[in-house]
Structure formats: C-alpha cells, structure tokens
Design an enzyme around this catalytic site. Structure first.
Site, PDB file in Angstrom:
ATOM      1  N   HIS A  24      -5.099  -3.829   7.961  1.00 27.36           N
ATOM      2  CA  HIS A  24      -6.028  -3.642   6.840  1.00 27.36           C
ATOM      3  C   HIS A  24      -6.995  -2.497   7.111  1.00 27.36           C
ATOM      4  O   HIS A  24      -7.440  -1.820   6.196  1.00 27.36           O
ATOM      5  CB  HIS A  24      -6.749  -4.943   6.522  1.00 27.36           C
ATOM      6  CG  HIS A  24      -5.876  -5.873   5.758  1.00 27.36           C
ATOM      7  ND1 HIS A  24      -5.222  -6.924   6.339  1.00 27.36           N
ATOM      8  CD2 HIS A  24      -5.485  -5.858   4.463  1.00 27.36           C
ATOM      9  CE1 HIS A  24      -4.484  -7.531   5.440  1.00 27.36           C
ATOM     10  NE2 HIS A  24      -4.627  -6.903   4.282  1.00 27.36           N
ATOM     11  N   ARG A  41      -7.678  -6.226  -4.124  1.00 27.91           N
ATOM     12  CA  ARG A  41      -7.827  -7.091  -2.936  1.00 27.91           C
ATOM     13  C   ARG A  41      -9.236  -7.689  -2.947  1.00 27.91           C
ATOM     14  O   ARG A  41     -10.146  -7.209  -2.278  1.00 27.91           O
ATOM     15  CB  ARG A  41      -7.616  -6.284  -1.659  1.00 27.91           C
ATOM     16  CG  ARG A  41      -6.180  -5.846  -1.419  1.00 27.91           C
ATOM     17  CD  ARG A  41      -6.068  -5.133  -0.066  1.00 27.91           C
ATOM     18  NE  ARG A  41      -4.708  -5.013   0.386  1.00 27.91           N
ATOM     19  CZ  ARG A  41      -3.960  -3.900   0.262  1.00 27.91           C
ATOM     20  NH1 ARG A  41      -4.451  -2.851  -0.339  1.00 27.91           N
ATOM     21  NH2 ARG A  41      -2.722  -3.877   0.718  1.00 27.91           N
ATOM     22  N   ARG A  61      -5.991 -10.189  -7.205  1.00 30.40           N
ATOM     23  CA  ARG A  61      -5.407 -11.105  -6.227  1.00 30.40           C
ATOM     24  C   ARG A  61      -6.495 -12.062  -5.754  1.00 30.40           C
ATOM     25  O   ARG A  61      -7.602 -11.638  -5.438  1.00 30.40           O
ATOM     26  CB  ARG A  61      -4.861 -10.331  -5.032  1.00 30.40           C
ATOM     27  CG  ARG A  61      -4.359 -11.295  -3.966  1.00 30.40           C
ATOM     28  CD  ARG A  61      -3.647 -10.602  -2.882  1.00 30.40           C
ATOM     29  NE  ARG A  61      -4.566  -9.934  -1.975  1.00 30.40           N
ATOM     30  CZ  ARG A  61      -4.149  -9.197  -0.946  1.00 30.40           C
ATOM     31  NH1 ARG A  61      -2.859  -9.013  -0.742  1.00 30.40           N
ATOM     32  NH2 ARG A  61      -5.011  -8.610  -0.149  1.00 30.40           N
ATOM     33  N   GLU A  68       5.745 -12.408   0.089  1.00 35.44           N
ATOM     34  CA  GLU A  68       5.370 -11.800   1.365  1.00 35.44           C
ATOM     35  C   GLU A  68       6.009 -12.515   2.543  1.00 35.44           C
ATOM     36  O   GLU A  68       5.842 -12.127   3.687  1.00 35.44           O
ATOM     37  CB  GLU A  68       3.851 -11.866   1.582  1.00 35.44           C
ATOM     38  CG  GLU A  68       3.029 -11.517   0.383  1.00 35.44           C
ATOM     39  CD  GLU A  68       1.567 -11.322   0.711  1.00 35.44           C
ATOM     40  OE1 GLU A  68       1.234 -10.265   1.247  1.00 35.44           O
ATOM     41  OE2 GLU A  68       0.764 -12.209   0.408  1.00 35.44           O
ATOM     42  N   ASN A 126       3.934  -5.234   3.329  1.00 37.36           N
ATOM     43  CA  ASN A 126       3.238  -5.179   4.632  1.00 37.36           C
ATOM     44  C   ASN A 126       3.432  -6.494   5.373  1.00 37.36           C
ATOM     45  O   ASN A 126       3.720  -6.518   6.560  1.00 37.36           O
ATOM     46  CB  ASN A 126       1.744  -4.939   4.430  1.00 37.36           C
ATOM     47  CG  ASN A 126       1.472  -3.715   3.594  1.00 37.36           C
ATOM     48  OD1 ASN A 126       2.320  -2.837   3.516  1.00 37.36           O
ATOM     49  ND2 ASN A 126       0.331  -3.659   2.952  1.00 37.36           N
ATOM     50  N   ASP A 127       3.241  -7.579   4.648  1.00 29.86           N
ATOM     51  CA  ASP A 127       3.422  -8.885   5.276  1.00 29.86           C
ATOM     52  C   ASP A 127       4.886  -9.272   5.339  1.00 29.86           C
ATOM     53  O   ASP A 127       5.313  -9.907   6.306  1.00 29.86           O
ATOM     54  CB  ASP A 127       2.630  -9.955   4.514  1.00 29.86           C
ATOM     55  CG  ASP A 127       1.172  -9.949   4.945  1.00 29.86           C
ATOM     56  OD1 ASP A 127       0.931  -9.891   6.154  1.00 29.86           O
ATOM     57  OD2 ASP A 127       0.297  -9.979   4.069  1.00 29.86           O
ATOM     58  N   ARG A 141       1.372  -6.940  12.313  1.00 29.81           N
ATOM     59  CA  ARG A 141       1.149  -5.626  11.696  1.00 29.81           C
ATOM     60  C   ARG A 141      -0.086  -4.912  12.238  1.00 29.81           C
ATOM     61  O   ARG A 141      -0.240  -3.712  12.058  1.00 29.81           O
ATOM     62  CB  ARG A 141       1.050  -5.762  10.171  1.00 29.81           C
ATOM     63  CG  ARG A 141      -0.086  -6.658   9.728  1.00 29.81           C
ATOM     64  CD  ARG A 141       0.035  -7.034   8.268  1.00 29.81           C
ATOM     65  NE  ARG A 141      -0.700  -6.149   7.399  1.00 29.81           N
ATOM     66  CZ  ARG A 141      -0.988  -6.425   6.133  1.00 29.81           C
ATOM     67  NH1 ARG A 141      -0.575  -7.561   5.590  1.00 29.81           N
ATOM     68  NH2 ARG A 141      -1.655  -5.591   5.390  1.00 29.81           N
ATOM     69  N   CYS A 149       3.745  -3.909  -3.962  1.00 33.88           N
ATOM     70  CA  CYS A 149       2.358  -3.453  -3.826  1.00 33.88           C
ATOM     71  C   CYS A 149       1.981  -3.221  -2.369  1.00 33.88           C
ATOM     72  O   CYS A 149       0.833  -2.938  -2.063  1.00 33.88           O
ATOM     73  CB  CYS A 149       1.391  -4.432  -4.482  1.00 33.88           C
ATOM     74  SG  CYS A 149       1.373  -6.052  -3.709  1.00 33.88           S
TER      75      CYS A 149
HETATM   76  C1  PEP Z   1       1.126  -6.776   1.583  1.00 34.75           C
HETATM   77  O1  PEP Z   1       1.152  -7.682   2.415  1.00 34.75           O
HETATM   78  O2  PEP Z   1       2.033  -5.940   1.460  1.00 34.75           O
HETATM   79  C2  PEP Z   1      -0.030  -6.642   0.669  1.00 34.75           C
HETATM   80  C3  PEP Z   1       0.010  -5.811  -0.341  1.00 34.75           C
HETATM   81  O3  PEP Z   1      -1.131  -7.381   0.920  1.00 34.75           O
HETATM   82  P1  PEP Z   1      -2.127  -7.100   2.137  1.00 34.75           P
HETATM   83  O4  PEP Z   1      -1.764  -5.759   2.716  1.00 34.75           O
HETATM   84  O5  PEP Z   1      -3.514  -7.119   1.602  1.00 34.75           O
HETATM   85  O6  PEP Z   1      -1.834  -8.230   3.057  1.00 34.75           O
HETATM   86 MG    MG Z   2      -0.230  -9.289   2.250  1.00 34.74          MG
END
Ligand code: PEP
Ligand code: MG
Length: 579
Positions: free
Chosen positions: A196, A303, A339, A440, A463-464, A474, A511
């Site tokens: 993040h 977010r 979200r 995710e 990402n997750d 990550r 996303c």
């Molecule tokens: C993701 O996990 O891809 C996502 C968009 O949410 P975050 O990066 O805030 O976990």
């Molecule tokens: Mg995420």
C-alpha cells in the site's frame, strides 16, 4: 571526495527525479539531540510536562469518542493500556530527571528512556507482556510528536532545490502525510510493488523506488541523487556527464506525459470498436482532481480506509458522509465505487493505533470484510454514510476480500439493516444501490457462482489475488522476486473470472495494479475485460494503448496464452501481442 554509485530496487512509480537526499527515520521521528543550559532545565521540563498533558487530553478525547458509540470494543482495552503506560513514572517522570542530569532536550531524554524500556521488555519471557513493547513505543511516539510538533522533523522541500525522501520504510500513513511536502521522489529500503505504501507513493505522481535494501545506510543527507523509477535504479552522487544525460531523459519523459494529455476527452475504444471504461482509483476526496484531470470515466475504487490514517479518533458517520458526498457530487453522475473499509494487514502499522492488534499473520487475519463483520457498529456507521451519499450521485458499494457465501449474505444483511435505519429516520438514499464484491482470493474465482448470483458487479483485486495465489506477501521485499502477475496460475484465474462474469452478464473490472500496466492492457482486453480501474496517473497511457489495440487480434492470442505453462513461452507470446 564524493563517491558515485548506483543502487537497484523496484521502480513502483515512473519518471525521473534529480535532487538532494533527505533521510528520515521511522515514522518521521528524527529525534534531535542538543544540550541545554542550566537555566533552561526548568522550561525544558515544563515543555515535557505539557506534552504529557496534551497526550492525556488526546486519550481522554478518544475515551469520549468511545462512549459515543462509534468505536470497536478492542479500542477500550487499548486505551486503558496506553493510559497506564503514559502515567507510569518510568515514562512520565524518569525523562524529567534525565533532562536535569544530562542537560539534554526533552525529546532526547524521552528517546533514551524509551530505548531502556524497550530493552527491558525484550528480556521478558511472557509473550503477551513482551508484545506490550509496541504499546510503549506508540505512547512514547505520541509524546514525541507533541514535543516536535506535527508533522515531524521533515524539512519542507523548496521549489528551487528538489528533495528526495530516503527512508528505511514508510507506512501508507507516512506517505499520505508527505503529500504536503512536495518531495521530488521516494526511496525506501523495504516494500514491494503492490504494497500500500507503493500505491500511495504512486498517488503522489512522483518517481519512487522501493526495496533498495541499504539505501538509508549508504546515502548521506544532502547527497545528490537521481531516482529513475522507470528503470528501477538510483544513482548517488552522479558525475556531470550522467547528470546531463538524465536531465535530457527527464525532459523527454515530461514531454511524453504532456503529449498524452491530448487524449483526455477522447473515448477509450479499440481499433475494432470495443468500448472500454477507464476508471480511477482514489484514496482520499482530494485525489478527485487528479482523476478528473486525467479523464476518468468514473471512480472504480475509493479506498475508504485511508480516511482512518493520520488521525487520532475514528471518522464519524457525518464526517464519512461528507467525504463520500464530496466524491459523489464531484463526479457529476459518473459511477463512484466506494469500497468498504479494508482495514488490517499493512495498514495497521502506523496511524491506526486505535485498531491495531498484533495478528500472527495480518494478511490472513481479521482484515477487510472480516474485520467489518466483526465490528458491526463500525460497519453499520460506514454503510449508513455511503447510503446517505448515494442520494447525491451515482454511488455503488464494493466489498473487499470476500471468500464465501456466508460473508456475502452477512454483508447484504448489514446493508439491509443500514437501509432500514435510514428509512426509519426518513433520510434519503438510493434504495437500489448496486453492491459489488472484490475478487481477491482464489476461492472466490473457483466458486464464483454465489458471487454472480448475489452481487451486481465484481472487481478483481489483482494485488491481493496474486499474493494469495502465490503465497507471497505483497509488502515483503524478501519475496518480491516471487510476486509474479504473469504466473500461469494468475493468468488462468483472471481469464476464468472474467469469462464467468461475461457469461453471466455481470460487469467485472480489474482494479489492482495490473489494470494500470500498459504491457498488460492487450492481454486483459483479450480476456474480455471492459472495465479497468487504476491510479489516475496511468489513465492516459492505458487509453493510448487501448486506442492502438485490436480486440479481435488480442483475443486470438490470449485464448492460446492462457493455456501456456512455461513462463518463457508466455513472455514471448505477450511480447508478440504487444509488438
Ligand atoms: C487489490 O488487492 O488488488 C486491490 C485493488 O485492493 P488493495 O490494493 O487496496 O488491497
Ligand atoms: Mg486488495
């Protein structure tokens, strides 16, 4: 004599910056050490007492917020512990003695005493007590921040001299706080591509390199640096020829950026006429300007948990409502996907002390919707605020980290309860607000039937999804080389999710950071993706890519590519697709 050398890391935000290094330590608490005269001892002690008093009032304020109802239960226990630590003589009295004995400044006296306490805690055998060390640090840092005055000891970057921030690690809260300082670039020892912190740094639209290992140790304050976010490299003390070369590259990069601006109002459509929605990810209402400036078709991911960072209390329903309404109105009828709080994991590090708990494995713990369902009052407050904002624009709700039908049902029931309470109070809201779920977790892709039946839209958080598919944290740079968006398993899961949603005629977006990667645009288009949501800085680059792409041709390649197992073959197919 200055020595020139290069450091390699991971470029998480593109561009080139040239400027002087400013080193910061953890949480911006660069504590100064200076001596004071005998005459100053009393006023220094008074300054320390005032800071303790301010933190006492701060904790009292939190206590009042707690009794007003909007706060999770854990918070009470945390407050009690912090209150006890603050009022214990070891923290509130001993530093005064040190100021007098050593004739040093209050910050230094407190830092020394914190160090001594932490050492004592390290020797305790009882795990629970040993872990209270972090509470001592948090309380001590609260007092330090008061002594130093917010936002800490960071020098403001001047317009003439570009400043590059060099840190061992930065929490998302730190980076958000740095927004006002206008740093030319960020450089950290730790961090992964989709941590993040990296995402927020990208939000500042300045070059950033993370995972540069010993940068904080090797670089000295004030040294000249070149940060090349495009090529993952940092050059320390460059010679004249290198500087000249990079100034040229910097100009070229900026020129390219400006050219892209012509595409702002152009519809995003492939050569063969496939229309694509290019939406923006935002963290705070103030990011809206950048989203609009880059021609966002909507907000694909707000977010909302960032409303929690860098503050002492929790945001009230009204405060949240104002933030959501601002975004809803600002987008003038374009979709705004809010979200629900994704609290937990790496966002707990700083600034969220109130909700922090030491989880054995935060990424797999009480995070996101799990956390919200465990804290129904906090969740209901947010849902009411979002629903109220839905009266002022095209708002939709997105729920993070869903894995099972039970969680979907519980969440929908909570939304029902929030609606009911607003109806009883005659508060207007959009009764048929769309509710979507984030994909995710691999389980969500493999058992997507319930998601398709019960939800109005889906959004893949790559990402997750990558983190959980490959079991790679990550945010951990030690395993960042294993974090691979092009792993055949990831590609298959993506294609499967997008294909299933298309069949069920449920809109699906990506996303995560993959959506903003130009090298992946054609692959995602070929999978059938029509909704992309990304950091605003990437919107125009991706739009240019869409305009140069042919969906039919991409589909043909992707149909084969998703069956490939060998990474090398996959890469060369992707290269050909992008040629
Ligand atoms: C993701 O996990 O891809 C996502 C968009 O949410 P975050 O990066 O805030 O976990
Ligand atoms: Mg995420």
């Amino acid at each position: 004599m200055t020595v020139s050398f290069a450091l390699h890391g991971i470029g998480v935000s593109g561009g080139i910056a040239i400027g002087r290094a400013q080193l910061v330590s953890h949480a911006m608490l660069e504590v100064a050490h200076y001596n004071i005269s005998a005459r100053q001892v009393q006023s220094e002690i008074a300054r320390f007492e005032a800071a303790i008093g301010e933190v006492q009032s701060e904790l009292e304020g939190l206590h009042t917020a707690m009794t007003s109802g909007d706060v999770p239960g854990e918070f009470g226990a945390f407050l009690d512990v912090h209150w006890m630590i603050l009022n214990d003589a070891t923290l509130s009295e001993v530093p005064k003695r040190l100021i007098a004995e050593q004739r040093c400044n209050a910050e230094w006296a407190l830092t020394q005493q914190m160090g001594a306490l932490v050492e004592q805690f390290d020797q305790i055998e009882d795990t629970y007590l040993r872990e209270r060390k972090s509470d001592v640090i948090q309380v001590g840092e609260r007092v330090l921040k008061r002594l130093m005055g917010r936002p800490g000891a960071v020098r403001a970057a001047s317009a003439e001299e570009q400043t590059i921030l060099v840190a061992h690690d930065l929490s998302p809260a730190d980076v958000i706080q740095f927004k006002q300082h206008h740093f030319a670039a960020f450089l950290t020892d730790l961090g992964g591509v989709t941590s993040h912190t990296a995402i927020v740094a990208r939000g500042l639209n300045v070059p950033a390199v993370v995972a540069a290992h010993n940068a904080r140790q090797l670089i000295r304050d004030g040294e000249m640096l070149i940060v090349d976010g495009n090529h993952h490299v940092v050059i320390v003390n460059p010679d004249r020829a290198v500087l000249a070369e990079y100034r040229l590259r910097q100009e070229e990069f900026e020129l390219g950026r400006q050219k892209l601006r012509r595409l702002r109002t152009k519809p995003a459509q492939t050569i063969d006429g496939t229309h694509v929605a290019l939406n923006a990810n935002i963290e705070l209402p103030s990011d809206l300007e950048q989203a609009l400036d880059n021609g966002a078709a909507g907000i694909g991911l707000f977010r909302s948990e960032f409303l929690f960072l860098n503050r002492d209390g929790l945001p009230s329903e009204d405060e949240q409502f104002e933030a959501y309404r601002q975004v809803a109105e600002g987008m003038s009828g374009k979709p705004v996907t809010i979200r629900t709080f994704d609290l937990g994991a790496d966002k707990h590090k700083e600034g969220l002390d109130g909700l922090a708990r030491v989880a054995p494995n935060p990424a797999l713990g009480l995070r996101a919707v799990r956390f919200c369902l465990a804290e129904p009052r906090l969740f209901l407050t947010q849902l009411r605020a979002i629903l109220r904002a839905s009266h002022y624009g095209n708002v939709q709700i997105l729920v993070p980290m869903l894995a099972s039908v039970g969680e979907i049902d519980q969440t929908l029931a909570m939304i029902g309860r929030a609606k009911e309470s607003l109806r009883e109070q005659n508060v207007p809201f959009n009764g048929s607000i769309a509710v979507g779920g984030m994909i995710e977790i691999p389980a969500a892709v493999l058992a997507m039937g319930a998601f398709l039946k019960k939800l109005d839209f889906l959004s893949i958080g790559t990402n997750d999804l990558i983190q959980y598919t490959l079991a790679v944290d990550r945010a951990d740079e030690a395993v960042s080389h294993l974090y691979d968006p092009l792993h055949p398993a990831v590609i298959r899961l993506l294609a499967l999710a997008i294909g299933q949603a298309a069949k069920a005629k449920i809109p699906i977006a990506v996303c995560g950071e993959m959506a903003g990667e130009i090298a992946l645009t054609r692959m995602l288009l070929g999978m059938g993706l029509r909704h992309f949501s990304m950091h605003p800085a990437h919107l125009l680059g991706v739009k240019q890519r869409v305009l140069q792409s042919d969906y039919g041709a991409a589909k043909l390649v992707v149909d084969r590519l998703r069956r490939v197992d060998e990474p090398q073959k996959l890469l060369s197919m992707l290269e050909r697709l992008n040629a």
